[in-house]
Design an enzyme around this catalytic site. Structure first.
Site, mmCIF file in Angstrom:
data_model
loop_
_atom_site.group_PDB
_atom_site.id
_atom_site.type_symbol
_atom_site.label_atom_id
_atom_site.label_comp_id
_atom_site.label_asym_id
_atom_site.label_seq_id
_atom_site.Cartn_x
_atom_site.Cartn_y
_atom_site.Cartn_z
ATOM 1 N N THR A 1 0.643 -1.265 -0.159
ATOM 2 C CA THR A 1 -0.077 -0.064 -0.072
ATOM 3 C C THR A 1 0.672 1.475 -0.008
ATOM 4 O O THR A 1 0.520 2.143 -0.859
ATOM 5 C CB THR A 1 -0.766 -0.172 1.187
ATOM 6 O OG1 THR A 1 -1.780 -1.170 1.326
ATOM 7 C CG2 THR A 1 -1.705 1.231 1.386
ATOM 8 N N ASN B 1 -5.725 -9.271 -7.719
ATOM 9 C CA ASN B 1 -5.868 -9.724 -6.562
ATOM 10 C C ASN B 1 -7.228 -10.816 -6.410
ATOM 11 O O ASN B 1 -7.016 -11.682 -5.758
ATOM 12 C CB ASN B 1 -5.897 -9.022 -5.301
ATOM 13 C CG ASN B 1 -6.582 -7.726 -5.474
ATOM 14 O OD1 ASN B 1 -6.492 -7.019 -6.468
ATOM 15 N ND2 ASN B 1 -7.404 -7.521 -4.551
ATOM 16 N N GLN C 1 0.515 -9.103 -6.298
ATOM 17 C CA GLN C 1 0.133 -10.631 -6.473
ATOM 18 C C GLN C 1 1.135 -11.262 -7.076
ATOM 19 O O GLN C 1 0.640 -12.499 -7.196
ATOM 20 C CB GLN C 1 -1.260 -10.399 -6.907
ATOM 21 C CG GLN C 1 -2.328 -9.870 -5.732
ATOM 22 C CD GLN C 1 -2.430 -10.797 -4.623
ATOM 23 O OE1 GLN C 1 -2.200 -11.959 -4.651
ATOM 24 N NE2 GLN C 1 -3.199 -10.246 -3.444
ATOM 25 N N HIS D 1 4.601 -10.157 2.055
ATOM 26 C CA HIS D 1 3.811 -11.084 2.741
ATOM 27 C C HIS D 1 2.759 -11.945 1.686
ATOM 28 O O HIS D 1 2.065 -12.798 2.109
ATOM 29 C CB HIS D 1 2.763 -10.704 3.932
ATOM 30 C CG HIS D 1 1.617 -9.772 3.321
ATOM 31 N ND1 HIS D 1 0.368 -10.113 3.607
ATOM 32 C CD2 HIS D 1 1.410 -8.394 2.981
ATOM 33 C CE1 HIS D 1 -0.492 -9.280 3.104
ATOM 34 N NE2 HIS D 1 0.172 -8.127 2.928
ATOM 35 N N CYS E 1 -9.558 -8.010 1.998
ATOM 36 C CA CYS E 1 -9.590 -6.679 2.467
ATOM 37 C C CYS E 1 -10.950 -5.874 2.608
ATOM 38 O O CYS E 1 -11.573 -5.244 3.259
ATOM 39 C CB CYS E 1 -8.797 -5.609 1.659
ATOM 40 S SG CYS E 1 -7.280 -6.175 1.310
HETATM 41 N N1 PLP Z 1 -1.988 -4.498 -4.177
HETATM 42 C C1 PLP Z 1 -2.606 -5.711 -4.498
HETATM 43 C C2 PLP Z 1 -2.994 -6.224 -5.877
HETATM 44 C C3 PLP Z 1 -2.847 -6.275 -3.191
HETATM 45 O O1 PLP Z 1 -3.446 -7.662 -3.498
HETATM 46 C C4 PLP Z 1 -2.479 -6.067 -2.102
HETATM 47 C C5 PLP Z 1 -3.135 -6.890 -0.773
HETATM 48 O O2 PLP Z 1 -3.831 -7.590 -0.755
HETATM 49 C C6 PLP Z 1 -2.265 -4.712 -1.960
HETATM 50 C C7 PLP Z 1 -1.894 -3.937 -3.060
HETATM 51 C C8 PLP Z 1 -1.852 -4.184 -0.460
HETATM 52 O O3 PLP Z 1 -1.125 -4.955 0.224
HETATM 53 P P1 PLP Z 1 -0.598 -4.627 1.614
HETATM 54 O O4 PLP Z 1 -2.099 -4.760 2.263
HETATM 55 O O5 PLP Z 1 0.407 -5.376 2.145
HETATM 56 O O6 PLP Z 1 -0.190 -3.235 1.829
#
Ligand code: PLP
Length: 379
Positions: free
Chosen positions: A73, A152, A180, A202, A325
């Site tokens: 993010t 995702n 992803q 992660h 999310c």
């Molecule tokens: N971008 C994509 C395509 C994702 O799938 C995710 C998490 O699911 C993120 C960004 C955000 O990742 P984070 O929550 O580790 O910042």
């Protein structure tokens, strides 16, 4: 009773044993600050340097082009807002796709509030952006195009290299959110032609709370948080050394295991799909049949809601409706809506994502659990 089979690798992955092992010394004796000039600092600095090299190798970059961040993010925010901060008065137009993660969508909306023009490019029924649709919205004042590498939810992979062929001759910067895809499929920033690329630890067996942004050498970008001069002045704050070390090891493991891992993931994904399709008439795939993450199976079950299905099957399978999310709400996912998937069909959708710790028996047990749950609900 054993734990349910984990089929939510797109939400997060377990930490690889090699990653945890490599991190431990940095949680114990090697606690130094990489900015310190004594021995402990030097040791931490060397570890961060090695990890930067490993992450760079995974994506075909140079170490100087890697900026460690707190998560994907944050990397996306730095890409969009950092490029915006560095772009001239006459360049205030941003292009994104309709299926971006909120981590791109929200900074884009923020820029719109600041007076930027934002074009949202549609996707087709399989979740793909047509390069021509991007070409159609480019303008003389376009500063940046941000199109995710792989989605995702449905796993559809975007034609990023083809989009780069359009943006590059016009000197328009291109960012891709590869949170992803990194570690699941080969990524080469040169071949993709991107200027900026986001990674998330992660999602490929490192810990939560670590990400990275690839910034091609020479890309105009400014910091969006302010402090000391860590990470080439683009991300102030003392480095999270254990997590960075872990990300480096995860990148090395991914590099060593690709492309065999890709083949293995696809085998499990397709075995799961085959089992479900053989037992449940009318199961349909969402996303692109081929241009798709090798681990992601997003399918709609007829006559049930995905939520009910996962609830009834919860003893056997741990999976998500779509993106973890926003899976608490019963609204149709924005991704499926953008793909034009009708409401009833979208309501029956479930995202099943396999990973490196999956086994054949897991796939069979999960399939049996989902089939039994579906039969129970449609009896
Ligand atoms: N971008 C994509 C395509 C994702 O799938 C995710 C998490 O699911 C993120 C960004 C955000 O990742 P984070 O929550 O580790 O910042």
């Amino acid at each position: 009773m054993s734990d349910p089979v984990y089929l939510d690798y797109n939400a997060t992955t377990p930490v690889a044993p090699e990653v945890a092992e490599a991190m431990l010394p940095f949680l114990r004796a090697q606690f130094g600050n990489p900015s310190s000039s004594h021995i402990r600092g030097l040791y931490a600095r060397a570890a961060v340097r090695d990890a930067r090299q490993q992450v760079a190798e995974l994506i075909g970059a140079t170490p100087e082009e890697i900026v460690f961040t707190g998560c994907a993010t944050e990397a996306n925010n730095l890409a969009l807002l950092g490029v915006a901060a560095a772009s001239g008065e006459g360049k205030r137009h941003l292009v994104i796709s309709a299926v971006e993660h909120p981590a791109v969508m929200q900074p884009a909306l923020h820029l719109r509030q600041l007076g930027w023009a934002v074009s949202v490019v549609p996707v087709d029924g399989q979740g793909r952006v047509a390069p021509e649709a991007v070409a159609a919205v480019l303008r003389p004042d376009t500063a940046l195009v941000s199109i995710m590498h792989a989605n995702n939810e449905v796993g559809t992979i975007q034609p990023v290299a083809e989009i780069a062929a359009l943006t590059r001759p016009l000197n328009i910067l291109l960012h891709t959110d590869a949170a992803q895809s990194a570690g699941k499929i080969m990524i080469d920033v040169g071949a993709l032609g991107v200027d900026l690329l986001t990674l998330a630890g992660h999602k490929f067996y490192a810990t939560k709370g670590i990400g990275a942004l690839y910034v091609r050498a020479g890309t105009p970008i400014r910091a969006i948080t302010f402090g000391a001069d860590q990470e080439w002045g683009l991300r102030a704050g003392t480095e999270n050394v254990p997590a960075i070390v872990g990300l480096g090891v995860a990148a090395r493991l991914a590099w060593e295991r690709l492309p065999e891992a890709t083949v293995q993931l696809q085998r499990w994904r397709d075995r799961l799909h085959m089992r479900l399709a053989a037992a449940i008439p009318g199961v349909t795939l969402n996303g692109h049949p081929d241009e798709r993450l090798p681990n992601t199976l997003h399918i709609s079950f007829p006559g049930v809601t995905g939520r009910m299905l996962l609830q009834v099957a919860s003893g056997e399978v741990a999976a998500s409706l779509g993106s973890a999310c926003h899976s608490e709400h019963d609204t149709v996912s924005g991704v499926l809506a953008a793909m034009g998937v009708e409401a009833a069909h979208a309501a029956g959708a479930v995202r099943l994502s396999v990973g490196m710790m999956t086994a054949d028996e897991d796939v069979d047990r999960a399939a049996a659990g989902l089939i039994a749950a579906w039969r129970q609900l449609t009896r």
